[in-house]
Write an enzyme that holds these catalytic residues in place. Structure first.
Site, PDB file in Angstrom:
ATOM      1  N   HIS A 153       0.870  -1.153   0.007  1.00  0.00           N
ATOM      2  CA  HIS A 153       0.140   0.066  -0.122  1.00  0.00           C
ATOM      3  C   HIS A 153       0.851   1.345   0.032  1.00  0.00           C
ATOM      4  CE1 HIS A 153      -4.212  -1.492   1.321  1.00  0.00           C
ATOM      5  NE2 HIS A 153      -3.658  -2.464   0.663  1.00  0.00           N
ATOM      6  N   TYR A 199      -9.426   5.835   7.242  1.00  0.00           N
ATOM      7  CA  TYR A 199      -9.926   6.089   8.633  1.00  0.00           C
ATOM      8  C   TYR A 199     -10.495   7.327   8.609  1.00  0.00           C
ATOM      9  CZ  TYR A 199      -5.383   3.615   9.709  1.00  0.00           C
ATOM     10  OH  TYR A 199      -4.195   2.700  10.069  1.00  0.00           O
ATOM     11  N   PRO A 210      -4.812   0.738  18.686  1.00  0.00           N
ATOM     12  CA  PRO A 210      -4.392   0.020  17.210  1.00  0.00           C
ATOM     13  C   PRO A 210      -4.448   1.277  16.124  1.00  0.00           C
ATOM     14  CG  PRO A 210      -6.405  -0.725  17.832  1.00  0.00           C
ATOM     15  CD  PRO A 210      -5.899   0.153  19.274  1.00  0.00           C
ATOM     16  N   LYS A 248       0.539   0.104  15.114  1.00  0.00           N
ATOM     17  CA  LYS A 248       2.110   0.116  15.650  1.00  0.00           C
ATOM     18  C   LYS A 248       2.288  -1.148  16.392  1.00  0.00           C
ATOM     19  CE  LYS A 248       3.617   3.378  13.134  1.00  0.00           C
ATOM     20  NZ  LYS A 248       4.355   2.930  12.150  1.00  0.00           N
ATOM     21  N   TYR A 291       3.789   6.700   9.923  1.00  0.00           N
ATOM     22  CA  TYR A 291       2.891   5.702   9.615  1.00  0.00           C
ATOM     23  C   TYR A 291       3.678   4.296   8.725  1.00  0.00           C
ATOM     24  CZ  TYR A 291      -1.425   3.199   8.384  1.00  0.00           C
ATOM     25  OH  TYR A 291      -2.449   2.379   8.448  1.00  0.00           O
TER      26      TYR A 291
HETATM   27  C1  PHB Z   1      -6.343  -4.234  10.604  1.00  0.00           C
HETATM   28  O1  PHB Z   1      -6.449  -4.335   9.510  1.00  0.00           O
HETATM   29  O2  PHB Z   1      -6.678  -4.985  11.595  1.00  0.00           O
HETATM   30  C2  PHB Z   1      -5.777  -2.823  11.223  1.00  0.00           C
HETATM   31  C3  PHB Z   1      -5.354  -1.927  10.478  1.00  0.00           C
HETATM   32  C4  PHB Z   1      -4.991  -0.718  10.472  1.00  0.00           C
HETATM   33  C5  PHB Z   1      -5.089  -0.211  11.960  1.00  0.00           C
HETATM   34  C6  PHB Z   1      -5.434  -0.981  12.787  1.00  0.00           C
HETATM   35  C7  PHB Z   1      -6.084  -2.446  12.421  1.00  0.00           C
HETATM   36  O3  PHB Z   1      -4.547   0.867  12.326  1.00  0.00           O
END
Ligand code: PHB
Ligand code: APR
Length: 390
Positions: A72, A201, A293, A297, A385
């Site tokens: 990505h 997000y 989450p 990280k 990130y």
């Molecule tokens: C996930 O795919 O479970 C996931 C991805 C990004 C995040 C948290 C969880 O920031």
């Protein structure tokens, strides 16, 4: 029984450390409280920094990751009914993240360990750490009604937040830092194609939402829920409706709904324990720190701890130098705190905080507006990130 490094915990930290040590001929035994099936049944995040991918390659456990992982180049932030893409690859001089489930990482490492005939004792109980501040550390544990002892040079506490290792630190030797968030994440897994080709997000006054994935056929979605929410209160239908209400119209329209095969609520907390070393005991990964989450990280921090500890142990066994081991805690914590800050910042910016009031809401809106219109601010998000340098 004797080994060089006794590893407590067969999660990503313990397995990755065990595999890296195996590449330099250092013997390990892993003691794991749960069954193999239980460890592999855990559903966790799935975004890997390049450094984590490289470490898994060094451990010889990245073949499936390279074959199936999704590269990505960006993420999108959704607010005010619109998507705003952050082109992380452009902003970081070519870096990417790889989307690949932690469950798969754990399986790849476990299969690599088993193929090498290395010892993992599952379903142990009463693991106890002894004399790690003396000259002859050892571990005891119970299995099949008998108590066993493993003498070792070092103990790696890779047993997560609820493990025994951090609790074994000498009285008063540990300082902890914690922030509880007034909400959790309700997550589902469903065999449906993702709503977007990258992660989304979403900040919304009804609460945060995240659109993620495990493969082009398997989606992972989350919605923010109150900290005391019960998963039984959420039918699939209720989940899909709430998720789409929190997304911009075009993203909501792209959501393919279907039956969830995993649904759970995870609490959000920030936690750090200092230091990460007590004599010959080293704390690694979730045993020493927990991040919300939001910044993806958790696994990547475990990998960076493992990298620093592996470097110190390699230096000890190869060059008989303790310099790397002496530097471990400070080095690991320097990177931990930057990731804790980033995860706290992403969480604070994207979630609905009822107690923040209208002033707090306006501050979030200003932060998001500035972020997506400032190259400097977007670059700061992108470089954190994709992963700061080790
Ligand atoms: C996930 O795919 O479970 C996931 C991805 C990004 C995040 C948290 C969880 O920031
Ligand atoms: N004895 C033996 N094993 C134990 C004990 C104990 N007393 N306590 C816990 N364990 C085991 C757990 O069953 C688990 O398999 O230690 C392992 C710890 O694994 P994780 O909790 O996954 O921690 P870590 O390996 O550091 O990986 C961090 O996992 O939880 C996610 O978000 C986190 O992505 C991050 C990653």
């Amino acid at each position: 029984m004797r080994t060089q490094v006794a590893i407590i915990g067969s999660g990503p930290s313990g397995l990755l450390l065990g595999q890296l040590l195996a590449t330099i001929g250092v013997e390990t035994i892993i003691l794991e409280r749960s069954s193999r099936e239980h460890v592999l049944g855990r559903v966790r995040a799935g975004v890997l920094e390049q450094g984590t991918v490289d470490l898994l390659g060094e451990a010889g456990a990245a073949d499936r990751l390279h074959a199936q992982g999704l590269l990505h180049a960006g993420i999108s932030l959704a607010f005010d009914g619109r998507l705003h893409r952050i082109d992380m690859t452009a902003l970081t001089g070519g870096k990417h993240v790889t989307v690949y489930g932690q469950t798969e990482v754990t399986l790849d490492l476990m299969q690599k360990r088993e193929a090498a005939g290395l010892t993992t004792v599952f379903e142990t109980s009463n693991v106890a750490l002894h004399d790690f501040d003396g000259a002859a550390p050892f571990v005891t544990y119970a299995k099949d009604g008998a108590t066993h002892r493993i003498d070792c040079d070092f103990i790696a506490g890779c047993d997560g937040y609820h493990g025994v290792s951090r609790r074994s630190a000498p009285e008063g030797a540990l300082k902890t830092f914690e922030r509880q968030y007034p909400f959790g994440w309700l997550g589902v897994l469903a065999e449906v194609p993702p709503a977007d080709h990258e992660l989304v997000y979403a900040n919304h006054q009804r609460g945060f939402a995240l659109c993620s994935m495990r493969s082009p056929q398997r989606s992972r979605y989350y919605v923010q829920v109150p900290a005391d929410e019960r998963v039984e209160a959420w039918s699939d239908e209720r989940f899909w409706d709430e998720l789409r209400r929190r997304l911009p119209p075009q993203t909501a329209a792209a959501v393919t709904t279907g039956p969830s095969f995993e649904k759970s609520i995870a609490p959000l907390r920030s936690f750090v324990a200092e230091p990460m070393r007590f004599g010959w005991l080293f704390l690694v990964g979730d045993a020493a720190h927990i991040v919300p989450p939001t910044g993806a990280k958790g696994l990547n921090l475990a990998a960076s701890d493992v990298r620093y500890l592996f470097a110190g142990l390699r230096e000890f066994y190869r060059d008989k130098s303790e310099a790397g081991l002496d530097a471990y805690s400070a080095k690991a914590l320097a990177r931990v705190w930057k990731a804790v800050r980033f995860s706290w910042w992403m969480t604070s910016m994207l979630h609905y905080f009822p107690e923040a009031g209208e002033f707090g809401q306006r501050i979030q809106e200003a932060e998001l507006d500035y972020l997506v219109h400032s190259k400097a601010a977007s670059t700061a998000l992108a470089e954190n990130y994709v992963g700061l340098p080790y």
